[in-house]
Scaffold this motif. Structure first.
Motif, PDB file in Angstrom:
ATOM      1  N   VAL A  88     -42.680 -18.033  43.340  1.00 35.29           N
ATOM      2  CA  VAL A  88     -43.882 -18.874  43.391  1.00 35.29           C
ATOM      3  C   VAL A  88     -43.461 -20.332  43.334  1.00 35.29           C
ATOM      4  O   VAL A  88     -42.592 -20.708  42.529  1.00 35.29           O
ATOM      5  N   SER A 139     -44.357 -24.711  43.348  1.00 38.49           N
ATOM      6  CA  SER A 139     -45.222 -25.648  42.616  1.00 38.49           C
ATOM      7  C   SER A 139     -46.490 -25.978  43.384  1.00 38.49           C
ATOM      8  O   SER A 139     -47.454 -26.480  42.805  1.00 38.49           O
ATOM      9  N   MET A 168     -49.201 -25.987  37.913  1.00 38.54           N
ATOM     10  CA  MET A 168     -48.420 -24.743  37.889  1.00 38.54           C
ATOM     11  C   MET A 168     -47.562 -24.621  36.633  1.00 38.54           C
ATOM     12  O   MET A 168     -46.495 -23.990  36.661  1.00 38.54           O
ATOM     13  N   TYR A 170     -58.830 -12.131  46.179  1.00 41.29           N
ATOM     14  CA  TYR A 170     -57.445 -11.699  46.372  1.00 41.29           C
ATOM     15  C   TYR A 170     -57.459 -10.199  46.626  1.00 41.29           C
ATOM     16  O   TYR A 170     -58.091  -9.453  45.891  1.00 41.29           O
ATOM     17  N   ALA A 204     -48.545 -19.424  34.160  1.00 42.66           N
ATOM     18  CA  ALA A 204     -49.408 -18.392  34.730  1.00 42.66           C
ATOM     19  C   ALA A 204     -50.155 -17.731  33.579  1.00 42.66           C
ATOM     20  O   ALA A 204     -49.543 -17.290  32.603  1.00 42.66           O
ATOM     21  N   GLU A 237     -51.373 -15.311  41.245  1.00 40.04           N
ATOM     22  CA  GLU A 237     -49.940 -15.095  41.461  1.00 40.04           C
ATOM     23  C   GLU A 237     -49.633 -13.622  41.617  1.00 40.04           C
ATOM     24  O   GLU A 237     -48.791 -13.227  42.421  1.00 40.04           O
ATOM     25  N   HIS A 238     -50.278 -12.829  40.808  1.00 37.49           N
ATOM     26  CA  HIS A 238     -50.042 -11.392  40.882  1.00 37.49           C
ATOM     27  C   HIS A 238     -51.201 -10.667  40.232  1.00 37.49           C
ATOM     28  O   HIS A 238     -51.849 -11.209  39.328  1.00 37.49           O
ATOM     29  N   ALA A 239     -51.471  -9.456  40.722  1.00 35.12           N
ATOM     30  CA  ALA A 239     -52.501  -8.622  40.112  1.00 35.12           C
ATOM     31  C   ALA A 239     -52.106  -7.169  40.305  1.00 35.12           C
ATOM     32  O   ALA A 239     -51.508  -6.819  41.326  1.00 35.12           O
ATOM     33  N   LYS A 294     -40.849 -11.742  43.862  1.00 36.30           N
ATOM     34  CA  LYS A 294     -41.827 -12.723  44.332  1.00 36.30           C
ATOM     35  C   LYS A 294     -41.475 -14.066  43.744  1.00 36.30           C
ATOM     36  O   LYS A 294     -41.296 -14.194  42.530  1.00 36.30           O
ATOM     37  N   ARG A 327     -41.747 -20.038  39.327  1.00 39.18           N
ATOM     38  CA  ARG A 327     -41.726 -18.721  38.685  1.00 39.18           C
ATOM     39  C   ARG A 327     -41.125 -17.691  39.634  1.00 39.18           C
ATOM     40  O   ARG A 327     -41.273 -17.774  40.851  1.00 39.18           O
ATOM     41  N   TRP A 361     -52.936 -12.406  37.082  1.00 42.67           N
ATOM     42  CA  TRP A 361     -52.191 -13.587  36.640  1.00 42.67           C
ATOM     43  C   TRP A 361     -52.605 -14.774  37.503  1.00 42.67           C
ATOM     44  O   TRP A 361     -52.419 -14.765  38.715  1.00 42.67           O
ATOM     45  N   THR A 385     -54.923 -20.147  42.168  1.00 42.66           N
ATOM     46  CA  THR A 385     -54.314 -19.067  42.946  1.00 42.66           C
ATOM     47  C   THR A 385     -54.086 -17.854  42.050  1.00 42.66           C
ATOM     48  O   THR A 385     -53.944 -17.986  40.824  1.00 42.66           O
ATOM     49  N   SER A 424     -52.727 -19.049  38.330  1.00 44.67           N
ATOM     50  CA  SER A 424     -52.052 -20.328  38.123  1.00 44.67           C
ATOM     51  C   SER A 424     -52.806 -21.404  38.895  1.00 44.67           C
ATOM     52  O   SER A 424     -53.630 -21.108  39.762  1.00 44.67           O
ATOM     53  N   TRP A 431     -41.069 -13.451  39.938  1.00 45.15           N
ATOM     54  CA  TRP A 431     -41.613 -12.185  39.443  1.00 45.15           C
ATOM     55  C   TRP A 431     -40.768 -11.043  39.977  1.00 45.15           C
ATOM     56  O   TRP A 431     -40.298 -11.073  41.129  1.00 45.15           O
TER      57      TRP A 431
END
Lengths: 380, 154
Positions: free
Chosen positions: A112, A114, B101, B147, B104, B50-52, A110, A60, B63, B48, B65, A62
């Protein structure tokens, strides 16, 4: 049964080992993210290089707006395609379609993988959905040195004659004393007036030092040095609180009551002073003294060192048990509990200076009475 | 005649003990296998963030994953001011995050406190160990991740 148990153990050990290998591979991943320009003028292109020893699969990408932290587009990641990058390989990923044409501001990218790792780029300035660098071939860096905590600084870049700059304004709020920040502005060639404001007012630095007129590309950096201010040390203030404030004792020396002594420490906030946070490193209970016509002794102290005080804050750092005994005064009197100067020691977070406390005291009234449970619940 | 009866009794007793031992062994085998399976599932449960980021309505978009092998059931997501105690919230199924993965998943989490720095705390259970009727069963095999999240609540 034994063979079965051993086989289960082997299975679990094998899985634990596989997981360990997965973790090693995961932390071996290394990606470098750079920004390039695509085929279209100003179209942002993400350049991802695998600088690690193992293959990495990108799952991914971002695009994050720096001001709000929200993703672009708002409903999720920019890309969700799987791309494998072998060690030493660099790939390019088109991300321009994720940024709205009317968007202007700072973003970061960003990536990401695997294995659950995330790698980010530096902040990138986007103007109207495009990279502005093609229109602004020169970079003018402006540094603000020794800012004052809590103040808001604004830098403006205005062309003197023809020319253009992007962005034209940058604002930053200092969160620490003597903080520094550097900002890059994209400009065309030409003369620019660079001005620094503090809380909306022009900073007085002397003739020719603010605002500053620079000629790009002959001069490409401006430094506003506001002058380093020494952090001023203040004495820690200690206050004592005894609970209960009044105890009841019989006249005999066998009767006693336990009073809890709370030790609070605060870091005074001096208006207009440069201060730092202080971490309390020690409390010396042996500096607790007793006076008055009542017998008392210190039983124990529980300390809470390691707390950090910011200017104007108060924390409790010790709880001590004091035994007050009957005897002198026929069960009536007053006990003064004092703490000598220097009982509380702290260290400055920025300078490492040693901070010490001043003296403090409190009183406990002793009245006749008592028996089982007497003395408790006295006024405070 | 009495010898025959005695031998019969001994044989019957032996068969009975053999069957008893067999049933005990089977039960133990089953228990041990179940326990090992739980441990293996726990080994390969990974989560994990991934983003917040903070939304403007007192919530945060988080988010999640899953790089592990088993789908995870997210039971709790809170965002609280760094340095304070996390709020206590009941367990309830918020979303399921697919493994490897693949995707997300977004969760909107309630924010408590007024910043400037926050902590996102997420608790999830591996789906093979999750009982929707008793969410706290096998809680010791759950995942708790934190996080950091900075910024003022808009």
């Amino acid at each position: 049964m034994l063979i079965f148990t051993q086989s289960l153990y082997s299975l679990l050990s094998s899985e634990v080992g596989s997981r360990r290998n997965f973790d090693v591979d995961r932390y071996s991943e290394r990606l470098k993210i750079r920004i390039g320009v695509g085929d279209q003028p100003g179209e942002p292109l993400l350049l991802v290089e695998n600088s690690g020893p193992i293959s990495v699969k990108v799952v991914r990408v971002w695009v994050i707006e720096n001001r709000t932290g929200a993703p672009l587009p708002a409903d999720g990641p920019c890309l969700a395609d799987q791309i494998t990058i072998d060690p030493g390989q660099e790939i390019s990923i088109e991300v321009g379609h994720c940024i709205p044409d009317d968007f202007t501001g700072f973003v970061l990218f960003k990536v990401v993988t695997s294995r659950g790792r995330a790698f980010t780029s530096d902040l990138v300035y986007i103007r109207e959905g495009r990279l502005p660098s093609f229109a602004f071939p020169h970079t003018l860096t402006v540094s603000i040195v020794n800012m004052r905590r809590g103040r808001t600084y604004t830098v403006t870049v205005e062309p003197v004659n023809s020319g253009d700059a992007e962005p034209k304004r940058f604002t930053h709020k200092a969160t620490a004393s003597n903080e520094n920040v550097t900002v890059a502005f994209g400009t065309t060639a030409g003369a620019f007036k660079v001005t620094l404001y503090e809380n909306g007012r022009l900073v007085q630095l002397g003739e020719g030092r603010n605002p500053v007129t620079v000629s790009v590309p002959d001069q490409t950096s401006v430094v506003f040095d506001l002058g380093r201010r020494s952090v001023e040390r203040v004495d820690l203030q200690v206050s004592l609180r005894a609970v209960p404030k009044t105890v009841r004792l019989q006249g005999g020396s066998d009767d006693s009551e336990i009073v809890t002594l709370m030790v609070y420490v605060s870091l005074p906030k001096g208006p207009g002073k440069e201060q730092e946070d202080v971490t309390i490193t020690g409390f010396d209970g042996s500096l607790i003294g007793f006076s008055g016509n009542v017998n008392a002794r210190l039983l124990r102290c529980e300390t809470f060192t390691g707390v950090t005080l910011s200017p104007g804050s108060t924390q409790i750092i010790a709880l001590c048990d004091v035994e007050i005994q009957g005897g002198r005064g026929g069960g009536r009197g007053q006990l003064t509990i004092s703490l000598a100067a220097g009982a509380v020691v702290g260290q400055g977070e920025v300078t490492g200076m040693t901070y010490t406390s001043g003296p403090a005291s409190t009183t406990v009234d002793v009245k006749p009475g008592g028996g089982d449970g007497g003395g408790k619940g006295g006024g405070q | 005649m009495s010898e025959v009866i005695l031998i019969s009794v001994v044989i019957a007793l032996g068969v009975f003990l053999l069957l008893l031992g067999y049933s005990w062994s089977s039960a133990e085998f089953h228990r041990s296998t179940e326990q090992t399976n739980r441990e293996v599932v726990r080994q390969w449960s990974l989560l994990t963030v991934e983003h917040a980021h903070l939304s403007g309505d007192g919530t945060a978009e988080v988010w999640l994953s899953n790089p592990g092998r088993y789908q995870l059931v997210v039971l709790r997501c809170v965002v609280y001011q760094a340095g304070s105690n996390p709020p206590s919230t009941p367990y309830r199924e918020l979303t399921r995050v697919p493994p490897e993965m693949r995707e997300a998943k977004r969760v909107d989490c309630e924010v408590t406190g007024s910043g400037p720095n926050y902590v996102v705390e997420v608790f999830a259970m591996p789906e093979p160990l999750y009982d929707p009727h008793n969410p706290t069963d096998n809680a010791q095999y759950g995942l708790l991740i934190r996080y950091p999240l900075g910024g003022e609540v808009p």
